[in-house]
Design a protein around this motif. Sequence first.
Motif, short mmCIF file in Angstrom:
data_model
loop_
_atom_site.label_atom_id
_atom_site.label_comp_id
_atom_site.label_asym_id
_atom_site.label_seq_id
_atom_site.Cartn_x
_atom_site.Cartn_y
_atom_site.Cartn_z
N VAL A 18 -49.04 -60.90 74.82
CA VAL A 18 -48.28 -60.82 76.07
C VAL A 18 -48.27 -59.38 76.60
N GLU A 29 -30.40 -67.57 77.17
CA GLU A 29 -29.95 -68.96 77.24
C GLU A 29 -30.35 -69.73 75.98
N TYR A 30 -31.60 -69.50 75.58
CA TYR A 30 -32.08 -70.19 74.37
C TYR A 30 -31.27 -69.73 73.16
N TRP A 35 -38.13 -76.19 73.75
CA TRP A 35 -36.72 -76.41 74.08
C TRP A 35 -36.51 -76.37 75.59
N GLN A 39 -38.99 -71.93 71.78
CA GLN A 39 -38.31 -71.71 73.05
C GLN A 39 -38.95 -72.53 74.17
N LEU A 48 -46.61 -56.16 75.08
CA LEU A 48 -45.32 -56.51 74.47
C LEU A 48 -45.49 -57.04 73.05
N ASP A 96 -35.88 -61.74 74.79
CA ASP A 96 -37.21 -61.15 74.59
C ASP A 96 -38.26 -62.25 74.74
N ILE A 97 -39.52 -61.93 74.39
CA ILE A 97 -40.58 -62.92 74.63
C ILE A 97 -40.41 -64.15 73.73
N HIS A 98 -39.62 -64.05 72.70
CA HIS A 98 -39.46 -65.20 71.80
C HIS A 98 -38.26 -66.07 72.15
N GLY A 99 -37.28 -65.47 72.79
CA GLY A 99 -36.09 -66.26 73.10
C GLY A 99 -35.27 -65.62 74.19
N SER A 100 -35.02 -66.41 75.24
CA SER A 100 -34.16 -65.92 76.32
C SER A 100 -32.72 -65.93 75.83
N HIS A 149 -27.89 -71.29 73.11
CA HIS A 149 -27.99 -72.66 72.63
C HIS A 149 -28.13 -72.69 71.11
#
Lengths: 264, 790
Positions: free
Chosen positions: B699, A246-247, B782, B779, B707, A240-244, A250
Amino acid sequence: MYDFAYHKPATLADAVKLLAADPDAKAISGGHTLIPALKLRLNRPSALVDLSGIAEMKGIRREGDALVIGALARHVEVAENAEVKAAIPALAYLAAHIGDVQVRNRGTIGGSLANNDPAADYPAAVLGLGATLHTSKRKIAADDFFLGMFTTALEPDEILVAVSFPIPERAGYAKMKNPASRYVMAGAFVSKGPMGVRVAINGAGPCVFRQAAMEAALAANWSPEAVAAIKQDPEGLNSDIHGSAEYRAHLVTVMAKRAVAAAG
Amino acid sequence: MNVVTPFEGIGARVKRKEDLRFLSGRGQYTDDINRPGQTYAFILRSPHAHARIAGIDTSRAAAMPGVVGVFTSADLAGIGGLPCGWQIHNKDGTPMAEPKHPVLAEGKVRHVGDPVAVVVAETRAQARDAAEAITVDYEVLPAVASMAAALAPGAPLVHEGVPGNICYDWHIGDAAAVEAAFARAAHRVTFETTNNRLVPNAMEPRCAVGEYDAATGEHTLYTTSQNPHVIRLLMGAFVLNIPEAKLRVVAPDVGGGFGSKIYHYAEEAIVTWAAARLGRPVKWTADRTEAFMSDAHGRDHVTRAELALDAEGRFLALKVSTRANMGAYLSTFAPCVPTYLYATLLAGVYTTPAIYAEVKAVFTNTVPVDAYRGAGRPEATFLLERLVDVAARQCGFDRVELRRKNFIRPEQFPYQTPVALQYDSGNYHATLDQALAAADWAGFEARRAEAKARGRLRGIGPSTYIEACGIAPSAVVGSLGARAGLYEVGTIRVHPTGSVTVLTGAHSHGQGHETTFAQLVADKLGVPIAKVEVVHGDTAKVPFGMGTYGSRSLAVGGSAMDRAMDKIIAKGKKIAAHLMEASVEDIEFERGIFRVAGTDKAKSLAEISLAAYVPHNYPIEELEPGLEETAFYDPKNFTYPGGCHVAEVEIEPETGRVHLVNFTAVDDVGRVINPMIVEGQVQGGVAQGVGQALLEGCVYDEEGQLLSGSMLDYAMPRADDLAPVSVATHTTLCTHNPLGVKGCGEVGAIGAPPAVINAVVDALRDWGVTHIEMPATPQKIWSIIQGRTR
Ligand SMILES: Cc1cc2nc3c(=O)[nH]c(=O)nc-3n(C[C@H](O)[C@H](O)[C@H](O)COP(=O)(O)OP(=O)(O)OC[C@H]3O[C@@H](n4cnc5c(N)ncnc54)[C@H](O)[C@@H]3O)c2cc1C
């Protein structure tokens, strides 16, 4: 919200009867998931069956090698209960870090587990400790309870009554919060004890899940370093917009490492 | 005698008078107002970013229980669009595009949340139930949800009559001088950045109650506004055609505005109109979801800047090209934000001799964008203060020394910038030095090393900012396109026994005016603040006013009060001269006492006012009875608060999470009336600035769906996101207003964001990171350090 009827049964049997009689009726405990959904008109139950008056769903007690927590136990009660703090401090820690004060004063463990929000805290403890869920009909092992996003093994007229946690030798919990909602973006609950070595991951995927590679590594060597090198596959994780994905993948490793460190 | 003890005047740390009311739940907010026979409005909003409305069927809704009216734009024939208060001109001198902003959508919706229909019912729930029964036949159109999409060749048009979706293409400064300077520069530094779009999120959502008295023909609007007189003017004159004398606008206690409650919104016109149409009061209250899609948003710039420096690091020229998102319609003051509140600030605190800026304002299928705490100045400050850090790093200068070298020096004031403004006073060297000392800048490397040992990356960042507030002179802003004057009005009413009522056109929605303004009266007239009542927010009580925004209340509104008090004193002296049988020239006035110079003859203000209202022994031939004076104060210039903020952060490299560990603010806000209130204003502003830097980002997806449409996805700063904010002031007085004040409401939101990002980039300097866009989320950090090595 839309109009609904309201019932407050005094016994579990009455509550089950009310739910069985009306497929559009819904149970309510702390209301801290259901009421916001009603206010947003995302849900249109014909009736609410308020469980909060049912004595047999309350209380926290030690039963032999297990800690039994009634489904109506509010987060604050679990966080502050002396038995919980002594037997499974990681569980008290988890409860103390759910939402904010208001949420902890109203929200219940039963409501949280029945809802099975992928970003909720409790599912990680239940799966990570290998708990048993006692319902109005049966006993369900944690491994069989969480079926998918917002989905559990509970049937529509089945009420979660209590959760029995086997007391582990050690356990730890760590999570990364979503910066906006502060629900879990990725978390790990790890334990070692009668149910073996268990690593439950919440927040990262559509449903809480066990991380087998990390469990194997920890079984061989219980230390943060043992999980540090294990990578979580991002495939199928939430994005989502806060964390893919992949993230989040990790973060799974980072949180598992921190959880093991916290478990000592 | 009225002797003020303890001292409550200018400079006293007096507790806020209004807080008893607020903290004990006895504030009176718009939603607390309920009128007899009141009905409730629910507004059906567009779920689409861009669609043609082929038809609306309200028949089912109209028949629902409790419904008293269902309205669409077809019912609003003869009603004007929502007006825009500022007209910008293009480079070629033609006026900006100003498409109609209908109260309810006319044939087309242009953003998610665009009002389409209104249901009025006996209860809020009935109104909402009925709104769900309205069928709108939408033909969904392709949307432009970002400026990049809106400016792409062949992009769908938000407004048919606005080619290229360009509202205006404006510029300021001397392009030729800038080109010449670049040609001889030793260093050229380029920097590109996006100033993130923000959702203001005042604690109190917007609310409006309309009422109509058929017997008198009077309309009343209770509304969550920062400027009730402006709403009366805009709505009365341009939308509903109601004469001022028949329209009362009341803005009672308001729970925060931050700019978002300046503007005239459709809902205000809707409830006022519907109340008259239905003959019953109509209330509308936004919920938070509605606020996200209907309150004006803030910021949203994309900018490319180039700085030219000579070999020693002196700034030679600055070239800026900005695109500013207006959203789907022009909100009340939107056009002036990226122009006269932004580009005119691009000199910052520096002596850059040549500046050229061009700004393109762009329509998109998003919520309208307008001023939000700082408005234009945070965007300018972020650009400049990041650019200076980037330049220092690229060219090998120390970033603090580079600032110092280019500062306007204290002896250069008044200082004329190349972008229209003339700064009256300031001392940037002093605020910098004081902030560096307070933040222990010198000891930073030791703290960085200690953090490293703990596995944390520590960084420190400065921001030396200036802003312009108390926006000003009416004639000047008029020449720049403002369709209003920007003076303020203050009335001082001394009652017969010496207590005072202050009527002010400014509006308090958290700023503590009731205390600060009372302190002005205590200081000048010697009346204890317990005997001073400050009245604001009601067009039926206060003569006129332009309201509160742009940190103008004290600088402009306070100055008006000061002028009115001068008139009170002048009149009081005449009365005192009469009573004490002296000549007016011999009367001295100080803190409540009129004295015959060189004698022990004295009269208190209370004695004088009693004489004024009971004029038995009174110079009735020359003077009217009573003791009440009004002043309209039109400022001579903007005021220019400035200062230095220093942020210190630690980053968890494993997660990318930033922890703010220290924040130091040294601000020059001019004369400080109440240090505690100034500290609160700065801390609140810093919290919002930190929010912009680390957390907040609005967003939209490509279809124009919001969003970040709720608190679940829009991250507001919370207490544990902040660090202790140390606030200090260094004062140089404003030279052109009677109080010497500058303003403190926005400095935090202006100074903080670049300080925080400078600190974040500094923490990551070993990774070769040169910039991070706001918000610097875990994010994002990172991903940036992913794959890079130290
Ligand atoms: C602002 C906010 C922040 C929050 N943050 C977090 C967080 O960080 N982490 C987190 O884990 N949670 C968070 N929550 C959720 C909170 O913990 C909820 O209280 C919890 O998820 C649900 O518990 P409840 O008792 O309120 O359930 P309710 O809202 O009463 O019910 C939830 C659902 O469970 C069903 N149900 C309830 N009890 C039972 C039962 N005994 N048997 C069968 N079905 C039942 C209901 O029918 C309903 O479908 C947050 C909530 C809010 C409002």
